[in-house]
Write an enzyme that holds these catalytic residues in place. Structure first.
Site, PDB file in Angstrom:
ATOM      1  N   GLU A 258      15.566  38.444  51.885  1.00  0.00           N
ATOM      2  CA  GLU A 258      14.793  39.940  52.116  1.00  0.00           C
ATOM      3  C   GLU A 258      16.293  40.782  52.068  1.00  0.00           C
ATOM      4  O   GLU A 258      15.988  42.032  51.666  1.00  0.00           O
ATOM      5  CB  GLU A 258      13.889  39.909  53.084  1.00  0.00           C
ATOM      6  CG  GLU A 258      13.361  41.037  53.356  1.00  0.00           C
ATOM      7  CD  GLU A 258      12.217  41.449  52.046  1.00  0.00           C
ATOM      8  OE1 GLU A 258      11.675  40.619  51.612  1.00  0.00           O
ATOM      9  OE2 GLU A 258      12.363  42.541  51.548  1.00  0.00           O
TER      10      GLU A 258
ATOM     11  N   LEU B  33       5.662  24.601  71.595  1.00  0.00           N
ATOM     12  CA  LEU B  33       5.126  23.283  71.441  1.00  0.00           C
ATOM     13  C   LEU B  33       6.124  22.269  71.459  1.00  0.00           C
ATOM     14  O   LEU B  33       5.773  20.898  71.069  1.00  0.00           O
ATOM     15  CB  LEU B  33       4.537  23.504  69.849  1.00  0.00           C
ATOM     16  CG  LEU B  33       3.460  24.330  69.687  1.00  0.00           C
ATOM     17  CD1 LEU B  33       3.148  24.337  68.232  1.00  0.00           C
ATOM     18  CD2 LEU B  33       2.243  23.943  70.486  1.00  0.00           C
TER      19      LEU B  33
ATOM     20  N   ARG C 223      10.777  43.842  58.587  1.00  0.00           N
ATOM     21  CA  ARG C 223      10.423  43.908  59.943  1.00  0.00           C
ATOM     22  C   ARG C 223       9.203  42.654  60.083  1.00  0.00           C
ATOM     23  O   ARG C 223       9.411  42.149  61.083  1.00  0.00           O
ATOM     24  CB  ARG C 223       9.760  45.367  60.219  1.00  0.00           C
ATOM     25  CG  ARG C 223      10.876  46.266  60.681  1.00  0.00           C
ATOM     26  CD  ARG C 223      10.275  47.336  61.442  1.00  0.00           C
ATOM     27  NE  ARG C 223       9.453  48.247  60.689  1.00  0.00           N
ATOM     28  CZ  ARG C 223       9.836  49.141  59.648  1.00  0.00           C
ATOM     29  NH1 ARG C 223      10.963  49.405  59.523  1.00  0.00           N
ATOM     30  NH2 ARG C 223       9.126  49.887  59.061  1.00  0.00           N
TER      31      ARG C 223
ATOM     32  N   GLU D  56      18.229  46.480  46.023  1.00  0.00           N
ATOM     33  CA  GLU D  56      17.276  47.773  45.847  1.00  0.00           C
ATOM     34  C   GLU D  56      18.067  49.127  46.199  1.00  0.00           C
ATOM     35  O   GLU D  56      17.727  50.056  45.421  1.00  0.00           O
ATOM     36  CB  GLU D  56      15.936  47.624  46.675  1.00  0.00           C
ATOM     37  CG  GLU D  56      15.299  46.760  45.901  1.00  0.00           C
ATOM     38  CD  GLU D  56      13.617  46.606  46.707  1.00  0.00           C
ATOM     39  OE1 GLU D  56      12.822  46.044  46.457  1.00  0.00           O
ATOM     40  OE2 GLU D  56      13.601  47.550  47.589  1.00  0.00           O
TER      41      GLU D  56
ATOM     42  N   LYS E 112      15.208  43.898  39.708  1.00  0.00           N
ATOM     43  CA  LYS E 112      14.257  44.173  41.003  1.00  0.00           C
ATOM     44  C   LYS E 112      13.170  43.117  41.168  1.00  0.00           C
ATOM     45  O   LYS E 112      13.094  42.283  41.949  1.00  0.00           O
ATOM     46  CB  LYS E 112      13.606  45.472  41.201  1.00  0.00           C
ATOM     47  CG  LYS E 112      14.475  46.559  41.179  1.00  0.00           C
ATOM     48  CD  LYS E 112      13.860  47.900  41.672  1.00  0.00           C
ATOM     49  CE  LYS E 112      14.742  48.838  42.288  1.00  0.00           C
ATOM     50  NZ  LYS E 112      13.902  49.974  42.958  1.00  0.00           N
ATOM     51  N   ASP E 113      12.559  42.703  39.885  1.00  0.00           N
ATOM     52  CA  ASP E 113      11.715  41.730  39.930  1.00  0.00           C
ATOM     53  C   ASP E 113      12.339  40.432  40.322  1.00  0.00           C
ATOM     54  O   ASP E 113      11.676  39.519  41.152  1.00  0.00           O
ATOM     55  CB  ASP E 113      10.808  41.597  38.726  1.00  0.00           C
ATOM     56  CG  ASP E 113      10.056  42.825  38.487  1.00  0.00           C
ATOM     57  OD1 ASP E 113       9.646  43.385  39.293  1.00  0.00           O
ATOM     58  OD2 ASP E 113       9.406  42.959  37.341  1.00  0.00           O
TER      59      ASP E 113
ATOM     60  N   HIS F 159      14.133  51.917  34.164  1.00  0.00           N
ATOM     61  CA  HIS F 159      14.722  51.063  32.960  1.00  0.00           C
ATOM     62  C   HIS F 159      14.206  49.734  32.923  1.00  0.00           C
ATOM     63  O   HIS F 159      13.941  49.098  34.010  1.00  0.00           O
ATOM     64  CB  HIS F 159      16.344  51.140  33.204  1.00  0.00           C
ATOM     65  CG  HIS F 159      16.872  50.721  31.627  1.00  0.00           C
ATOM     66  ND1 HIS F 159      16.816  49.273  31.116  1.00  0.00           N
ATOM     67  CD2 HIS F 159      17.592  51.246  30.725  1.00  0.00           C
ATOM     68  CE1 HIS F 159      17.527  49.289  30.073  1.00  0.00           C
ATOM     69  NE2 HIS F 159      17.949  50.375  29.808  1.00  0.00           N
TER      70      HIS F 159
ATOM     71  N   GLU G 225      13.094  48.616  55.786  1.00  0.00           N
ATOM     72  CA  GLU G 225      12.052  47.791  55.190  1.00  0.00           C
ATOM     73  C   GLU G 225      11.025  47.342  56.112  1.00  0.00           C
ATOM     74  O   GLU G 225      11.229  46.396  56.848  1.00  0.00           O
ATOM     75  CB  GLU G 225      13.080  46.743  54.601  1.00  0.00           C
ATOM     76  CG  GLU G 225      14.232  46.967  53.721  1.00  0.00           C
ATOM     77  CD  GLU G 225      13.678  47.537  52.437  1.00  0.00           C
ATOM     78  OE1 GLU G 225      12.471  47.207  51.764  1.00  0.00           O
ATOM     79  OE2 GLU G 225      14.265  48.485  51.856  1.00  0.00           O
TER      80      GLU G 225
END
Ligand code: ATP
Length: 119
Positions: free
Chosen positions: A65, A44, A28, A72, A90-91, A83, A24
């Protein structure tokens, strides 16, 4: 088989992270950003409480992720055809990454505003 030894389960989990890293692009990219963020926190000398919050936010993005990539991979294997429900699934998974990313950016901005009195 359920209830495998702890060490073996850790190995499976690390294999999953490695798999996502290899497959993916987005994982990365997010991983590199997370590493840069941690380096920035150290360089910092950001206070520990803010560092913990920022690291949690970055870890949430990476975790979302990973879950998105897992969904997926499984969906594409089990149901390669198109479909409307697959699109929705997936969305929605992509939406979880998006929401976590927005939250991470907001946390980063709040930290900068708070520490450097920009607000
Ligand atoms: N089988 C399918 N049926 C219907 N719509 C799909 C299907 N597969 C993908 N889509 C649509 O295309 C979009 C992109 O899907 P894809 O599987 O390419 O994931 P991606 O977000 O591009 O992830 P990556 O690039 O990491 O594989 C999905 O969010 C969904 O809207």
């Amino acid at each position: 088989m359920k209830n495998r030894p702890f060490g073996e389960r850790i190995r499976f989990a690390l294999c999953g992270v490695k798999e996502a890293w290899q497959r993916e692009n987005s994982f990365r990219t997010q991983g590199v950003v997370a590493i840069l963020v941690v380096v920035g926190l150290l360089a910092l000398r950001i206070p520990l409480t803010w560092s913990a919050i920022v690291i949690l936010a970055a870890a949430l993005v990476l975790a979302m992720e990973l879950t998105n990539a897992a969904l997926e991979a499984m969906i594409d294997r089990l149901h390669p055809e198109r479909h409307a429900d697959i699109r929705a699934a997936k969305d929605m998974a992509a939406g979880s990454v998006f929401l976590a990313s927005i939250a991470a950016v907001v946390v980063g901005l709040l930290m900068l505003f708070s520490l450097y009195s920009i607000w």
